[in-house]
Design an enzyme around this catalytic site. Sequence first.
Site, PDB file in Angstrom:
ATOM      1  NE  ARG A   1      -0.175   0.498   4.931  1.00 23.25           N
ATOM      2  CZ  ARG A   1      -0.629   0.858   6.120  1.00 23.25           C
ATOM      3  NH1 ARG A   1      -1.924   1.081   6.290  1.00 23.25           N
ATOM      4  NH2 ARG A   1       0.158   0.979   7.158  1.00 23.25           N
TER       5      ARG A   1
ATOM      6  CB  CYS B   1       4.554   7.215  -9.218  1.00 22.49           C
ATOM      7  SG  CYS B   1       5.285   8.719  -9.921  1.00 22.49           S
TER       8      CYS B   1
ATOM      9  CG  ASN C   1      -4.138   5.305   5.658  1.00 18.56           C
ATOM     10  OD1 ASN C   1      -4.787   5.655   6.642  1.00 18.56           O
ATOM     11  ND2 ASN C   1      -3.153   4.435   5.734  1.00 18.56           N
ATOM     12  CD  GLU C   2      -0.764   5.506   8.919  1.00 22.33           C
ATOM     13  OE1 GLU C   2      -0.125   4.584   8.380  1.00 22.33           O
ATOM     14  OE2 GLU C   2      -1.092   5.498  10.123  1.00 22.33           O
TER      15      GLU C   2
ATOM     16  CB  CYS D   1       8.228   8.024  -6.410  1.00 22.56           C
ATOM     17  SG  CYS D   1       8.281   7.213  -8.031  1.00 22.56           S
TER      18      CYS D   1
ATOM     19  CB  CYS E   1       9.656   7.006 -11.519  1.00 21.22           C
ATOM     20  SG  CYS E   1       8.400   8.296 -11.572  1.00 21.22           S
TER      21      CYS E   1
ATOM     22  CD  GLU F   1      -5.126   4.814  11.557  1.00 25.32           C
ATOM     23  OE1 GLU F   1      -4.217   4.065  11.954  1.00 25.32           O
ATOM     24  OE2 GLU F   1      -5.377   5.008  10.357  1.00 25.32           O
TER      25      GLU F   1
ATOM     26  CE  LYS G   1      -2.372 -14.138  10.803  1.00 29.20           C
ATOM     27  NZ  LYS G   1      -1.223 -13.606  10.060  1.00 29.20           N
TER      28      LYS G   1
HETATM   29 ZN   LIG Z   1       7.510   8.724  -9.478  1.00 31.06          ZN
END
Ligand SMILES: [Zn+2]
Length: 677
Positions: free
Chosen positions: A111, A115, A149-150, A155, A157, A308, A357
């Site tokens: 998760r 990018c 989320n968070e 990245c 690339c 949270e 879990k």
């Molecule tokens: Zn990227």
Amino acid sequence: MNLPVSSSTPFGGDYSPEQWPQDVWKEDYRLFDTARIDTVTLGVFTWAQTQPAEELYDFTVLDGIVAEAEAHGRRICLATGTGAHPAWMARAHPEVTRTDFEGRRHRYGQRHNSCPSSPVFRRLSAEVAGRIAERYADRPAVIAWHVGNEYGGACYCERCTAGFRGWLRERYGTLEALNTAWNTAFWSHTFYDWDEIEAPSALTEHWRGPDHTAFQGITLDYLRFMSDAMLANFRDEKAAIRRFSAGTPVTTNFMGMYRPLDYHRWAPHLDFASWDNYPPEDGSPAWMGLSHDLMRGLKDGQPFWLMEQAPTTTACRDVNPVKRPGVMRLWSWQAVAHGADAVLYFQMRASRGASEKYFGAVINHAGRDDTRVFREVASLGAELERFGGVALGARTPARTALLFDWDSWWALEMSDGPSRLVRYQQVVLGYYRALWEAGVDVDVVPVTADLSGYDVVVAPVLHMLKGDLAARLEAVARRGGSVLATYLSGRVDESDNAFLADVPGPLAPLMGVRVDEWDARGPDFANPVRLGEGPQGLVAEARLLFELVQPRGAEVIGTYQADFYAGTPAVTRNSFGAGHGWYVAAGLDQAGVGWVVRQVLDTHGIAGRYPGLPGLETAARVAPDGTRLLFLLNHAAEPVEVPAEAGGLDLLTGERIEPGRPFGLDAYGVRVLREDD
Ligand SMILES: [Zn+2]
């Protein structure tokens, strides 16, 4: 826009019924009733179910989940679900996956894996956010939007590299300005074309990892760019939501002291701040206090949501202890004490499979309502219900500010020399801990904050000095305030180039010192530092970093006791205007930091309620109607006897605390006093 409108503290958390058959949902709501859970965060990871193919949206599951929550009268914090992209997207558009620091293009998995510069990701994430807003915006149960989320990671690339070049053009305008900022005359780095610029990674400027770079200026700008690139993703989704939902506030869940993202650059774009409290294994209450105060400082002191926390154990560490009886309640109230206007958990029901879990849940795999954890959650739910909305919107009346600066954090920890062992968070926490142990309310604020209302400003390892900050700190002292700075401060400008001046650069006039040399030693070496004189004095130990200080007007408060610089200043105080600049030139131990901080606070008569009880935390909030709340939190595993000063009504027990009469606080106990006028 502000926080969601509410008459009571939202209580509940992340709920993922898409993982279970519908007959379980009914049972969940029966248990939620028992625990007084009134708020659910839905859809945080439902993108693959909501959009099973590029041209196909299917809201069957989310419709059912939202309808069930509505039918049971819950408030909904509705997520856009973009924290993980669907597998089909990575297959059809490999550009949506990230390229890591080592240059490896990732394939589908995990998760927080998109990018940020991918046009496909940007288009599809905004589209799904808009579709969700369009579908549910008119539902009164939806009180907040939860984007992504968070956010985090990075990245490297080719699209991010291109985005970086565009960001640099925007920032510098000309290559000449960029070459100057990055000091590219060093090591033959002069750039003649924007396309010559590479993302700083293991393949280019780095060795030994992200903190070891040949060009700090390049790496610093890439961190800023990456933070902005992910912020652009958030803004894409927020704009899409706003097309359909004009009045419901939007947030994303931050992670407290999270180095990769400069939350101060993000904060103006959120309607309210929220964060996930997963403290380090020692569960340091000062660490949590600092994190809460940092989050409250994001929106100028406005309350935030605790989005949270674990009802008990986490599953993300190598070793995951349970929260002892009473600790979850204590930490929940600590969040409220520091400005949280919601108490939410991850997770409501234990995930059946995959990596979470064993992550603690309100409802375990067996669905029981007679576990210790469930009972403690239910008990807190009842307590918060009785507490009502008295603290909502309340502000913290702090006279002390602590400056927190991501740029300084980044610059300090990627610096070659003087020491890799000096860690920003550790030093800041040491000074915060001293304030926390003194029982003082603290605003943790960005360097751009208005400092005119504070008597004391603490600026640990303010490595980078930007804009007019030095002048604003001087103004604090000039009108009678105190500014405390430390070693390795005032060293570099916003491009990470050294000031062509005596250290501590622009802070030198305020501090009244000059530093020509600094010594760094391994963790086993300690140099004693004598602080003050006589019985009020203290011999502390200093480690890691030792600046050699020449007073230029400052008086000497502490001196080194060993090595060739024995007898020279380690701590100084400079009169400036009607106030002072304090300079701590070495890595003092906690006792030493505490001693200096108490001297500074004493100058202004700023004292905590119970300075003799270091395990007892106090925090004040003042409600919009003027009600003064005093939170008392016993972080010790033993009961404590508290000498009462002012009187008040304990809003949790209904007990009256008479002025001057001592009262008890259980192990991990909490009292919230509504103070008498
Ligand atoms: Zn990227």
